[in-house]
Each structure stands twice: as structure tokens, then as C-alpha cells.
Design a protein around this motif. Structure first.
Motif, PDB file in Angstrom:
ATOM      1  N   ASP A 121      16.820 -27.528 -29.072  1.00  0.00           N
ATOM      2  CA  ASP A 121      17.024 -27.006 -27.716  1.00  0.00           C
ATOM      3  C   ASP A 121      16.404 -25.614 -27.547  1.00  0.00           C
ATOM      4  O   ASP A 121      15.741 -25.329 -26.549  1.00  0.00           O
ATOM      5  CB  ASP A 121      18.524 -26.898 -27.413  1.00  0.00           C
ATOM      6  N   HIS A 122      16.642 -24.760 -28.537  1.00  0.00           N
ATOM      7  CA  HIS A 122      16.134 -23.391 -28.415  1.00  0.00           C
ATOM      8  C   HIS A 122      14.612 -23.358 -28.524  1.00  0.00           C
ATOM      9  O   HIS A 122      13.948 -22.557 -27.875  1.00  0.00           O
ATOM     10  CB  HIS A 122      16.785 -22.493 -29.474  1.00  0.00           C
ATOM     11  N   ARG A 123      14.092 -24.258 -29.318  1.00  0.00           N
ATOM     12  CA  ARG A 123      12.638 -24.326 -29.471  1.00  0.00           C
ATOM     13  C   ARG A 123      12.008 -24.800 -28.148  1.00  0.00           C
ATOM     14  O   ARG A 123      10.951 -24.315 -27.742  1.00  0.00           O
ATOM     15  CB  ARG A 123      12.331 -25.280 -30.621  1.00  0.00           C
ATOM     16  N   ALA A 124      12.692 -25.731 -27.481  1.00  0.00           N
ATOM     17  CA  ALA A 124      12.191 -26.204 -26.186  1.00  0.00           C
ATOM     18  C   ALA A 124      12.238 -25.068 -25.163  1.00  0.00           C
ATOM     19  O   ALA A 124      11.339 -24.913 -24.327  1.00  0.00           O
ATOM     20  CB  ALA A 124      13.018 -27.392 -25.714  1.00  0.00           C
ATOM     21  N   LEU A 125      13.272 -24.257 -25.262  1.00  0.00           N
ATOM     22  CA  LEU A 125      13.383 -23.097 -24.359  1.00  0.00           C
ATOM     23  C   LEU A 125      12.191 -22.158 -24.579  1.00  0.00           C
ATOM     24  O   LEU A 125      11.563 -21.688 -23.628  1.00  0.00           O
ATOM     25  CB  LEU A 125      14.699 -22.374 -24.674  1.00  0.00           C
ATOM     26  N   LEU A 126      11.877 -21.950 -25.846  1.00  0.00           N
ATOM     27  CA  LEU A 126      10.737 -21.093 -26.192  1.00  0.00           C
ATOM     28  C   LEU A 126       9.441 -21.671 -25.626  1.00  0.00           C
ATOM     29  O   LEU A 126       8.614 -20.953 -25.059  1.00  0.00           O
ATOM     30  CB  LEU A 126      10.648 -20.988 -27.721  1.00  0.00           C
ATOM     31  N   ALA A 127       9.298 -23.012 -25.754  1.00  0.00           N
ATOM     32  CA  ALA A 127       8.070 -23.647 -25.254  1.00  0.00           C
ATOM     33  C   ALA A 127       7.951 -23.468 -23.741  1.00  0.00           C
ATOM     34  O   ALA A 127       6.844 -23.373 -23.201  1.00  0.00           O
ATOM     35  CB  ALA A 127       8.071 -25.125 -25.615  1.00  0.00           C
ATOM     36  N   ARG A 128       9.082 -23.390 -23.058  1.00  0.00           N
ATOM     37  CA  ARG A 128       9.019 -23.176 -21.609  1.00  0.00           C
ATOM     38  C   ARG A 128       8.660 -21.734 -21.269  1.00  0.00           C
ATOM     39  O   ARG A 128       8.215 -21.433 -20.169  1.00  0.00           O
ATOM     40  CB  ARG A 128      10.362 -23.548 -20.971  1.00  0.00           C
ATOM     41  N   MET A 129       8.911 -20.845 -22.216  1.00  0.00           N
ATOM     42  CA  MET A 129       8.559 -19.439 -21.971  1.00  0.00           C
ATOM     43  C   MET A 129       7.084 -19.187 -22.283  1.00  0.00           C
ATOM     44  O   MET A 129       6.400 -18.455 -21.587  1.00  0.00           O
ATOM     45  CB  MET A 129       9.399 -18.531 -22.871  1.00  0.00           C
ATOM     46  N   ILE A 130       6.606 -19.794 -23.391  1.00  0.00           N
ATOM     47  CA  ILE A 130       5.199 -19.580 -23.773  1.00  0.00           C
ATOM     48  C   ILE A 130       4.390 -20.790 -23.336  1.00  0.00           C
ATOM     49  O   ILE A 130       4.085 -21.660 -24.131  1.00  0.00           O
ATOM     50  CB  ILE A 130       5.052 -19.404 -25.293  1.00  0.00           C
ATOM     51  N   THR A 131       4.020 -20.848 -22.097  1.00  0.00           N
ATOM     52  CA  THR A 131       3.247 -21.980 -21.592  1.00  0.00           C
ATOM     53  C   THR A 131       1.759 -21.767 -21.914  1.00  0.00           C
ATOM     54  O   THR A 131       1.336 -20.623 -22.150  1.00  0.00           O
ATOM     55  CB  THR A 131       3.399 -22.074 -20.068  1.00  0.00           C
ATOM     56  N   PRO A 132       0.971 -22.845 -21.915  1.00  0.00           N
ATOM     57  CA  PRO A 132      -0.476 -22.672 -22.146  1.00  0.00           C
ATOM     58  C   PRO A 132      -1.089 -21.688 -21.135  1.00  0.00           C
ATOM     59  O   PRO A 132      -1.965 -20.888 -21.484  1.00  0.00           O
ATOM     60  CB  PRO A 132      -1.023 -24.086 -21.949  1.00  0.00           C
ATOM     61  N   LYS A 133      -0.611 -21.710 -19.889  1.00  0.00           N
ATOM     62  CA  LYS A 133      -1.151 -20.790 -18.882  1.00  0.00           C
ATOM     63  C   LYS A 133      -0.867 -19.332 -19.287  1.00  0.00           C
ATOM     64  O   LYS A 133      -1.713 -18.461 -19.206  1.00  0.00           O
ATOM     65  CB  LYS A 133      -0.479 -21.101 -17.531  1.00  0.00           C
ATOM     66  N   ARG A 134       0.382 -19.118 -19.747  1.00  0.00           N
ATOM     67  CA  ARG A 134       0.776 -17.768 -20.172  1.00  0.00           C
ATOM     68  C   ARG A 134      -0.079 -17.304 -21.352  1.00  0.00           C
ATOM     69  O   ARG A 134      -0.513 -16.160 -21.439  1.00  0.00           O
ATOM     70  CB  ARG A 134       2.267 -17.804 -20.554  1.00  0.00           C
TER      71      ARG A 134
END
Ligand code: HEM
Length: 422
Positions: A108-121
Motif C-alpha cells: 500500500d505504501h509503495r503504491a502511495l509512493l508511485a502516485r507521488m513520483i509519476t513519470p510526468k513528475r
């Protein structure tokens, strides 16, 4: 040959400075071998390390960053220690940090991280890196001499993560001051108890304020995206969950990247011919970066705890055992990398190194670290016509004095003094 059992890998200053002979000797005995001083199973083989990294069923990451110290709070008896781990994990150091979590919380926390570091970002962040490298070299390169880690690599790596997380550029000076103005130690330090006088304490304070503010008043900026990121089931994380993930990025991404940058620059400063080849062929810079990661892996290794009895590399490991997955050793395993002690940027499989780990916890910052290295080296080549080791500080060729970080977790130079011509 070195007597491996006489050496305490975790405490021996000579091995800390120069670990590769010990690690090769250890692997020659067996790629999975229990060292006698702390009872840690040292995984020095490539395939064996990958097997453990990929197995979250039978290995827990709860001790990932601390290993045998301070030790598990209660004895780990029996043939399945999963329940004991679950009951006592909160008492372990860094237990709230991503690298020590296990599924399903980790997932869950890793998925949260993936939502923060998007390819666009990541793409926007890379654009920022080029500007930042220019700015940082403007400051660092003044009079023909530079201490590369303090003047360039440290501030650069820190501000890259600040930008990634959306810290406004107007606040960068304050972050720089907090990390490099003398009031804070190193972010990698684990003494988070004495908050807020540590970098982690500073980050917790800042990100709590940012996230509270953006949740109250969304602004459409990166921090708002961070504050409104959700878990995969759609639920909103607690404020502290977001703060921890954000702060963990600084902790995990700074010291490591500084060591990668300084190892790469040191290798080039020590090898004028290689430097000339890279100066003339910038397209080879990514290969140099991969071979540097393999040859001087910035994370020496990560730890795992066996939940149940398990066999790795033909060796039986009892439940409750601590394993150290030695990236520094696996990346020089001759079964995977022929002539492993030779630095060769044309090595065909250099990119299969495990400097970034493998499996569920594999480094999410890898693309960032790689880009930071490429940007920093490209700009350094453009800003100088030659750089070499400062002999006043490190001694003459053949008798160099280099100091490495005094920790069994990380591998890299404390300082790198260079001279250069513009
Ligand atoms: C050369 C630079 C770097 C190296 C060698 C490196 C290495 C590693 C390794 C080996 C792991 C796995 C730990 C384990 O399995 O127990 C890891 C995890 C991690 N790294 Fe990196 N890293 C680097 C740069 C970065 C950067 C720049 C960031 C962030 C921007 C970052 C963020 C993280 C995070 C958050 C984790 C934990 C992931 C998880 O547990 O799921 N790292 N890193």
C-alpha cells in the motif's frame, strides 16, 4: 588468503575501507555463509541474493536497514517467527520507514509512493536537474580546487529530491541551510529520536506543514498532488503516512546518490584516458554510471530476517536468522560478471547489477539517481577541460589517502578533493 572468520565485517576498519578481498574470500568459501561474530548469514553470491530479494513470503524486511543491531527485542524461537515479528516489529529502529515494511502494508505504501513520483513528475524533475547543476557548479567551481561532495554532490542530491516532492524553489535556500548550514547531521543517521534537531525531524516538521496546508487549501501544485494521493483502495492516508513517505525519499536518496556521483568522478579523476574517452563520447556516460554502480555499489547491502527455515544456495538457514544481501559482493560475483574487479564500461551485462536491490523493495529512486549522475557528469565535462585528484589532500598516485563512510551500510568517499582546469 584472508582468514574470513577472524574478521568482524561489521566492526573492522580495514575491511570497511577495503572490503572486496574479504567479500571474495567469503564467497570462495560459500556464497551463503554464516559469519561467527554476529551470526549473520552473508549472502555474497549474485543468484542467491536475487533469490532472497524476490522472496517476501519467507523473508521479512523489518531489519532491512539495521541488520543485527540492536538485535530483535525477544528471542526468535520456533519454526515460524512471523507472529513474533508482527508483535514486536514496532519496537525495531526505523519501523515506520518504507524499507522495513512487509506486505500488505508495504504494498500500500509503495503504491502511495508511485502516485507521488509519476513519470510526468520525473520528467519535470530531470529538466530541473540541468538548471540546478549549472547553479551548483557556478558556486562550486571557483578557484581551480573543489571538495566535490560538500560543494556539489550533497546540495545537488538534496535539492533534486526537494524539487521532486514539489518544495517551492523559494524554500530551497532554507532546505540547503537546514541540511548544509551546520545545524543538521547526515540524513542517513538513524537517531530520529532527538527530533526535531535531526534532518528527519526537520523534514517531518516541514512536510507536516505542507501537507496540512494543501489539504486545507488545494492549489494544483505538486505538493497538493502529494497531499491528496490515496492508497490503492481509494482511502486517504493519515497525514503522518504521507510525511513519512516523503521524508524517507530524502533519507534513502541523498547519501546514496552522493556516493555514486563521487565514485564516478573519482574513477574519472584517477583515469585520464578514460576521462578523455568520456569527454569525447558523452553517449558513453550512462555505461560509465552502470559500471560504477556495479563496481562501487553505494549500498553495501540490505538485511532480511528468515521467517521460516529456508535453503539458499544449498545452505540451510533456520527461522529467525539474519541475512545480509551484499550488493557490493553480488555485483562482483565472477559467475555473473567475468573479471569482476576490472572496471569496464563496455561490459555487456553491467546493467544487471543489483546496486538498486531487486523485488518488492527495489529502489524507486533508480531513474532519478541515474539521471542525476548523467546530468552531473555531462555538465562537469562542459565546465572543465580536465580534473584530477588533489594530491595535497589525498596524497600522490600509488599512495592515495581516501576515507570511506564509517558505516557497514553504505560504500563511498567521505570527501573528494579535486583540482581542475576550466
Ligand atoms: C545511487 C543511488 C541509490 C542507490 C544505490 C539506492 C539503493 C537502494 C537499494 C539497494 C534499495 C533496496 C533496499 C532493500 O531492499 O532493503 C533502495 C530502496 C529505496 N530507495 Fe534507493 N538508492 C539510490 C537512490 C535513491 C533515490 C535518489 C531515492 C529517492 C528519490 C531512493 C529512494 C528509495 C526508497 C524510498 C527505497 C525504499 C523502497 C521500498 O522499501 O519499497 N533511492 N535503494
Amino acid at each position: 588468503m584472508i582468514d574470513v572468520d577472524a574478521v568482524d565485517f561489521f566492526m573492522n576498519g580495514r575491511v570497511l575501507h577495503s572490503p572486496y578481498e574479504y567479500l571474495a574470500a567469503m564467497r570462495a568459501r560459500c556464497p551463503v555463509r554464516r559469519e561467527p561474530h554476529h551470526g549473520v548469514f552473508m549472502v555474497t553470491g549474485y543468484d542467491e541474493a536475487v533469490q532472497v530479494y524476490n522472496d517476501t513470503e519467507r523473508f521479512s524486511a523489518c531489519i532491512s536497514v539495521t541488520g543485527p543491531f540492536p538485535g530483535f527485542p525477544v528471542p526468535l524461537d520456533g519454526d515460524d517467527v512471523s507472529a513474533t515479528i508482527a508483535a514486536y516489529r514496532a519496537r525495531l529502529p526505523m519501523s515506520d520507514q518504507l524499507p522495513t515494511l512487509d506486505p500488505p502494508v508495504h504494498t500500500d505504501h509503495r503504491a502511495l509512493l508511485a502516485r507521488m513520483i509519476t513519470p510526468k513528475r520525473l520528467k519535470e524533475n530531470e529538466e530541473f536537474m540541468w538548471r540546478l547543476a549549472d547553479r551548483q557548479y557556478d558556486e562550486a567551481l571557483a578557484d581551480g580546487r573543489v571538495e566535490f561532495n560538500g560543494a556539489y554532490a550533497g546540495p545537488f542530491a538534496m535539492l533534486v529530491i526537494a524539487d521532486l516532492l514539489g518544495v517551492p524553489e523559494s524554500n530551497h535556500e532554507e532546505f540547503h541551510e537546514a541540511f548544509y548550514g551546520g545545524q543538521a547531521g547526515t540524513i542517513g543517521s538513524t537517531n530520529g529520536e532527538s527530533l526535531p534537531h535531526t534532518p528527519l525531524g526537520y523534514l517531518y516538521e516541514k512536510f507536516t506543514a505542507y501537507v496540512e496546508d494543501r489539504r486545507r487549501e488545494p492549489r494544483g501544485d505538486v505538493l497538493t498532488g502529494l497531499a491528496s494521493a490515496t492508497f490503492p483502495d481509494g482511502s486517504t492516508p493519515d497525514l503522518m503516512d504521507v510525511v513519512r513517505v516523503a521524508s524517507n525519499l530524502f533519507a534513502a536518496g541523498q547519501e546514496t546518490t552522493v556516493r555514486l556521483l563521487s565514485s564516478a568522478v573519482m574513477i574519472l579523476a584517477e583515469n585520464p584516458e578514460l576521462q578523455a574517452v568520456l569527454r569525447a563520447n558523452h553517449e558513453l556516460i550512462p555505461s560509465l554510471v552502470e559500471e560504477t554502480l556495479r563496481w562501487e555499489s553505494p549500498v553495501r547491502g540490505d538485511f532480511r530476517l528468515a521467517k521460516v527455515p529456508v535453503t539458499v544456495g544449498g545452505v540451510d538457514i533456520p527461522a529467525g536468522s539474519t541475512l545480509m544481501l551484499l550488493n557490493t559482493a553480488a555485483n562482483r560475483d565472477p559467475r555473473k560478471f567475468p573479471a569482476p574487479d576490472t572496471f569496464d564500461i563496455l561490459r555487456p551485462n553491467a546493467r544487471s547489477h543489483i546496486a538498486f536491490g531487486r523485488g518488492a523493495h527495489a529502489c524507486p529512486g533508480a531513474p532519478l539517481a541515474r539521471a542525476e549522475a548523467v546530468v552531473s557528469l555531462t555538465r562537469l565535462f562542459e565546465r572543465t577541460s580536465n580534473f584530477w585528484i588533489d594530491e595535497d589532500k589525498h596524497g600522490p598516485a600509488g599512495a592515495r589517502r581516501y576515507r570511506y563512510l564509517p558505516t557497514f551500510m553504505l560504500r563511498g568517499l567521505t570527501r573528494l578533493h579535486l583540482e581542475y582546469s576550466a
